[in-house]
Design a protein around this motif. Structure first.
Motif, mmCIF file in Angstrom:
data_model
loop_
_atom_site.group_PDB
_atom_site.id
_atom_site.type_symbol
_atom_site.label_atom_id
_atom_site.label_comp_id
_atom_site.label_asym_id
_atom_site.label_seq_id
_atom_site.Cartn_x
_atom_site.Cartn_y
_atom_site.Cartn_z
ATOM 1 N N SER A 154 -34.713 -22.977 28.584
ATOM 2 C CA SER A 154 -35.332 -21.872 27.855
ATOM 3 C C SER A 154 -35.302 -20.601 28.680
ATOM 4 O O SER A 154 -35.125 -19.505 28.140
ATOM 5 C CB SER A 154 -36.777 -22.205 27.497
ATOM 6 O OG SER A 154 -36.827 -23.295 26.630
ATOM 7 N N ASP A 162 -33.203 -22.087 20.549
ATOM 8 C CA ASP A 162 -33.932 -22.881 21.547
ATOM 9 C C ASP A 162 -34.508 -24.119 20.886
ATOM 10 O O ASP A 162 -35.511 -24.047 20.182
ATOM 11 C CB ASP A 162 -35.042 -22.043 22.183
ATOM 12 C CG ASP A 162 -35.597 -22.714 23.435
ATOM 13 O OD1 ASP A 162 -35.252 -23.874 23.689
ATOM 14 O OD2 ASP A 162 -36.372 -22.059 24.147
ATOM 15 N N GLU A 163 -33.905 -25.253 21.114
ATOM 16 C CA GLU A 163 -34.339 -26.531 20.547
ATOM 17 C C GLU A 163 -34.765 -26.390 19.094
ATOM 18 O O GLU A 163 -35.905 -26.700 18.742
ATOM 19 C CB GLU A 163 -35.491 -27.102 21.382
ATOM 20 C CG GLU A 163 -35.144 -27.121 22.851
ATOM 21 C CD GLU A 163 -35.772 -28.286 23.590
ATOM 22 O OE1 GLU A 163 -36.148 -29.266 22.949
ATOM 23 O OE2 GLU A 163 -35.830 -28.216 24.828
ATOM 24 N N GLN A 194 -38.368 -21.944 20.173
ATOM 25 C CA GLN A 194 -38.703 -23.359 20.026
ATOM 26 C C GLN A 194 -39.670 -23.641 18.856
ATOM 27 O O GLN A 194 -39.486 -24.591 18.132
ATOM 28 C CB GLN A 194 -39.321 -23.856 21.339
ATOM 29 C CG GLN A 194 -38.809 -25.199 21.761
ATOM 30 C CD GLN A 194 -38.992 -25.446 23.264
ATOM 31 O OE1 GLN A 194 -39.044 -24.512 24.062
ATOM 32 N NE2 GLN A 194 -39.085 -26.689 23.643
HETATM 33 MG MG LIG Z 1 -37.648 -24.961 26.568
#
Ligand SMILES: [Mg+2]
Ligand SMILES: Nc1ncnc2c1ncn2[C@@H]1O[C@H](COP(=O)(O)OP(=O)(O)OP(=O)(O)O)[C@@H](O)[C@H]1O
Lengths: 359, 263
Positions: A47, A162-163, A86
C-alpha cells in the motif's frame, strides 16, 4: 503513460514514536497498457508503494515519474491518477452518481458532459440503476464497482487498485475477478498497478508480478515465468506454496535425502529444490521400474486435509529432519492412511533450484 | 449486574426509582410547582397563579431571556467554529498533544477562575472589554470551545484519512476537499457539538457572574439575583422558562443533527 519508481524509500514516524521503514529502495516500471501486481504478505509495503505513486505519502528518497515527467513533488490533485483504496472510501454523504461525478465537478466540466460521463461510467460497471442510492445502501461488490467507476471517470492514464477484492467473500471475489479482466479490455491504454496478497488474483490479472517482502522488492517477472521458475525461495513459497527441499551435490549430481534427481544440473549458490505440491505423485513403497526421469523420496504421511477437488497430504521425508513436503492428491486418487509409508515421486521437469534464504 | 429473581428485580427497580425520583425528578417538580404557586406555607403549594410566569416573561426578565439566547448562539456557535478549526488543524500534527491540553484547560479550571481571569485580563487597555456584552460572550466561548474541540477531535479519529486522499486524487483542490468531503463527513459531530455548546451556555453561571455588566444579564444570573432578593417564586418561574427554552433548542438542534446523519 509509463509509471516509474526509482529508488523510492518511505519512512514513517519520527524520532519520538520510532521510525518504520515502509519502503526501501523500490524500483518499478509499469508501461502503458500493462498490469503489474504488487504481491506480498501483510505489512510488506504494498500500500505504501501505491500511496507514493498516488502522492498520498512523500518519499524520503527517490523519484517518481509519470510518462517521463518527475511528479515526486506534485500534489495528488495534479497527477491525474485513478485510485481505488482498500476500503473503497466512497463519500458517505454523496449519492452514487455524485460520487462518480466528484472528479469531473472538481475539474469544472460542463454539466451536460458530467452527466453524460457519469452515465457511461455507471453503465460500464453495471450500476446504472443505483445512481440515486447512497453508498451505505450498496453491497460490498457494488461499492467496489462504484469506486472503480469514480476512479475511471476522470480518464486517468494510470489506475491504482489497493486490494480491491479483499473485502468480498469468496464467490463474489471470483465473479469480480472476471469483471476486472473484462474491464482491463475496455481500458487497454491504462497502466494498472494492482496490489494484492492473494496469489490467484495476481496470476489471473497481472502481466507481471512484483513480489514484495519487508519493504523491499524481492522479484519481478512475467507471471508465468515467476510461477514456473521462481528466482528465490520466498517467491517460490509465497507464489503457489512450493515445497523447498535442501539438496546436496555429489559427483555432479543433485541429491535430495540421498536420492539422485536425474537430469538436474547443479548450479552455484542454489541449494534448495523447488517443486509445486500438485506436481508430486504419491506411490506405495514398492520397488519401481526406473525408466522415468523422476526422483523418488521415501517417507511417511503425517497429516491429510480434504479440500474438495483435492486433498493436501503432508509427508515427512526419511533422512530430512524438520522438512515437510506438501502434496496435492487429486480427488480421483486414493489418499494414503496417516502414518503410512509412501514414496514421493518428483518428476524432474517440475523441479527447479533456488538459492537458500540469506539470514 | 444481572438480577434474575422477581423480588430481586423489584427491589432494584424500587431503589432506582427512589434515588432517581428524590434526587433528579423532585427538584424539577418542586421548581415547576413553585413557579405556579401563589404561596407555599404547608407541605403543598397553594393559590395557583400565572402571575409569576407573566412576570418572568416581561420587562427586564424577558430581556434576560433574549440576552441568554444571543449569548448562547454567539458564544456557542463561535465555539463550534473555533473548536472545529482547532481540532482539524491539530489533527495529525506534532502539536496535537499540546492543543489537546490547551483546549481542555477551561474544563479542568473552575469556571469562576476563568471568569476572574477574563475580568483581570480585559479590564484595562489595550483590550478593554469589561462592561460590554463581549466579555460575557467571550467567557462562554472559552468554556464551550473545549467541548466542541473534544467532540470534533474524537470524530476525526474515526474518519479514515483515505477519504481526503481519494478526493485529492480525483483532482479536488484542498479547499474543495475541505468543503465537499471533510466538513460534510464531520457534520454529525459538529452539530452535536453545537447542541451541547448551546445547552451548556444557556445554563452557565460561574464565569458569567464574574464578568457580566448590568446591561447584559443572562437568565441564570437573573434567577440567581432574584433568589438572592428572596423572590423565589419569580425565580422559579424564570427557571421554568429557562428549562423550556433549553429543551426546545436542544430538540431542534438534535433534529438538525438527525438530518445530517441521515444524509
Ligand atoms: Mg495495504
Ligand atoms: N501511516 C503510517 N504510520 C506509520 N507506519 C505506517 C503507516 N502506514 C504504514 N505503516 C507501516 O509501514 C509498513 C508497510 O505498510 P503497508 O500499509 O504498505 O503494508 P501492506 O503491504 O499494504 O499490508 P496489507 O496487506 O496489510 O495492507 C507496515 O509495517 C506499517 O506498519
Amino acid at each position: 503513460m509509463t509509471v516509474q519508481l526509482e529508488d523510492v524509500t518511505v519512512h514513517f514516524g519520527n524520532k519520538h514514536s520510532g521510525r518504520t521503514c515502509a519502503l526501501e529502495g523500490f524500483d518499478l516500471s509499469v508501461a502503458a497498457g500493462e498490469t503489474v501486481a504488487l504481491l506480498g504478505p501483510s505489512g510488506s509495503g504494498k500500500s505504501t508503494a501505491l500511496k507514493a505513486v498516488a502522492g498520498f505519502v512523500r518519499p524520503t528518497r527517490g523519484r517518481i515519474r509519470l510518462g517521463g515527467n518527475d511528479v515526486t513533488d506534485l500534489p495528488p490533485a495534479r497527477r491525474g491518477i485513478g485510485v481505488v483504496v482498500q476500503q473503497y472510501a466512497l463519500f458517505p454523504h454523496l449519492r452514487v452518481a455524485d460520487n462518480v461525478a466528484f472528479g469531473l465537478r472538481a475539474a469544472r466540466k460542463p454539466k451536460a458532459e458530467v452527466s453524460r460521463r457519469v452515465g457511461e461510467m455507471l453503465e460500464m460497471v453495471g450500476m446504472t440503476a443505483y445512481g440515486r442510492r447512497f453508498p451505505r445502501e450498496l453491497s460490498g461488490g457494488q461499492q467496489q464497482r462504484v469506486a472503480i467507476a469514480r476512479a475511471l471517470a476522470i480518464q486517468p492514464s494510470v489506475l491504482l487498485l489497493d486490494e480491491p477484492l479483499a473485502a468480498l467473500d469468496a464467490q463474489l471475489r471470483a465473479d469480480m475477478l472476471g469483471e476486472l479482466q473484462k474491464l482491463r479490455r475496455e481500458v487497454p491504454d491504462i497502466a494498472i498497478v494492482y496490489v494484492t496478497h492473494d496469489q490467484s488474483e495476481a496470476l489471473a490479472l497481472a502481466d507481471r508480478i512484483a513480489v514484495m517482502r519487508d519493504a523491499r522488492l524481492v522479484d519481478i517477472a512475467p507471471a508465468a515465468e515467476l510461477y514456473a521458475a521462481p528466482p528465490s525461495a520466498f517467491t517460490a513459497s509465497f507464489l503457489g506454496g512450493a515445497n523447498l527441499l535442501p539438496v546436496s551435490v555429489d559427483e555432479g549430481a543433485v541429491k535430495v535425502a540421498g536420492a539422485v534427481v536425474p537430469g538436474l544440473k547443479p548450479e552455484d549458490g542454489k541449494s534448495l529444490l523447488c517443486i509445486r505440491p500438485h506436481a508430486i505423485r504419491l506411490e506405495p513403497p514398492e520397488p519401481a521400474n526406473a525408466v522415468e526421469d523422476v526422483a523418488r523420496l521415501v517417507g511417511r504421511v503425517v497429516a491429510a486435509q480434504w479440500r474438495g477437488a483435492s486433498s493436501q497430504v503432508t509427508c515427512l521425508v526419511d533422512g530430512l529432519a524438520d522438512v515437510v513436503v506438501r502434496v496435492d492428491v487429486p480427488a480421483d486418487r486414493r489418499v494414503p492412511e496417516l502414518g503410512a509409508a509412501v514414496v514421493m515421486v518428483l518428476p524432474v521437469e517440475a523441479c527447479s533450484l533456488v538459492p537458500a534464504e540469506v539470514g | 449486574m444481572l438480577v434474575w429473581t422477581r423480588t430481586g428485580k423489584a427491589v432494584v427497580w424500587i431503589a432506582f426509582a427512589l434515588v432517581f425520583g428524590l434526587l433528579v425528578l423532585l427538584p424539577f417538580l418542586v421548581v415547576i410547582a413553585a413557579a405556579f404557586a401563589g404561596s407555599w406555607n404547608g407541605v403543598l403549594p397553594s393559590d395557583p397563579t400565572g402571575d409569576h410566569l407573566r412576570q418572568a416573561l416581561s420587562g427586564d426578565e424577558l430581556a434576560s431571556l433574549s440576552v441568554s439566547l444571543q449569548t448562547a448562539f454567539m458564544g456557542g456557535l463561535l465555539a463550534v467554529v473555533i473548536g472545529t478549526w482547532g481540532a482539524m488543524a491539530a489533527y495529525g500534527s506534532r502539536f496535537a498533544r499540546v492543543a489537546d491540553a490547551m483546549h481542555h484547560l477551561p474544563i479542568a479550571v473552575p469556571s469562576v477562575v476563568v471568569g476572574l481571569g477574563l475580568l483581570v485580563a480585559f479590564s484595562r487597555q489595550p483590550v478593554l472589554l469589561n462592561g460590554t456584552k463581549w466579555i460575557v460572550v467571550i467567557a462562554h466561548l472559552v468554556l464551550m470551545v473545549a467541548f466542541s474541540y473534544g467532540t470534533v477531535a474524537a470524530a476525526l479519529q474515526r474518519v479514515d484519512p483515505s477519504y481526503a486522499d481519494v478526493a485529492a486524487s480525483l483532482g479536488a483542490s484542498p479547499a474543495r476537499v475541505l468543503w465537499r468531503v471533510r466538513l460534510p463527513m464531520l457534520l454529525p459531530a459538529i452539530s452535536s457539538a453545537a447542541g451541547l455548546s448551546v445547552a451548556l451556555s444557556m445554563g452557565e453561571v460561574g464565569a458569567t457572574i464574574m464578568v457580566y455588566p448590568a446591561s447584559w444579564r443572562t437568565l441564570p444570573v437573573s434567577i440567581f439575583a432574584l433568589t438572592d432578593r428572596g423572590q423565589t417564586f419569580v425565580a422559579a418561574a424564570e427557571a421554568v422558562v429557562l428549562l423550556a427554552t433549553t429543551v426546545v433548542l436542544v430538540v431542534i438542534l438534535d433534529r438538525l443533527r438527525g438530518r445530517a446523519v441521515e444524509r
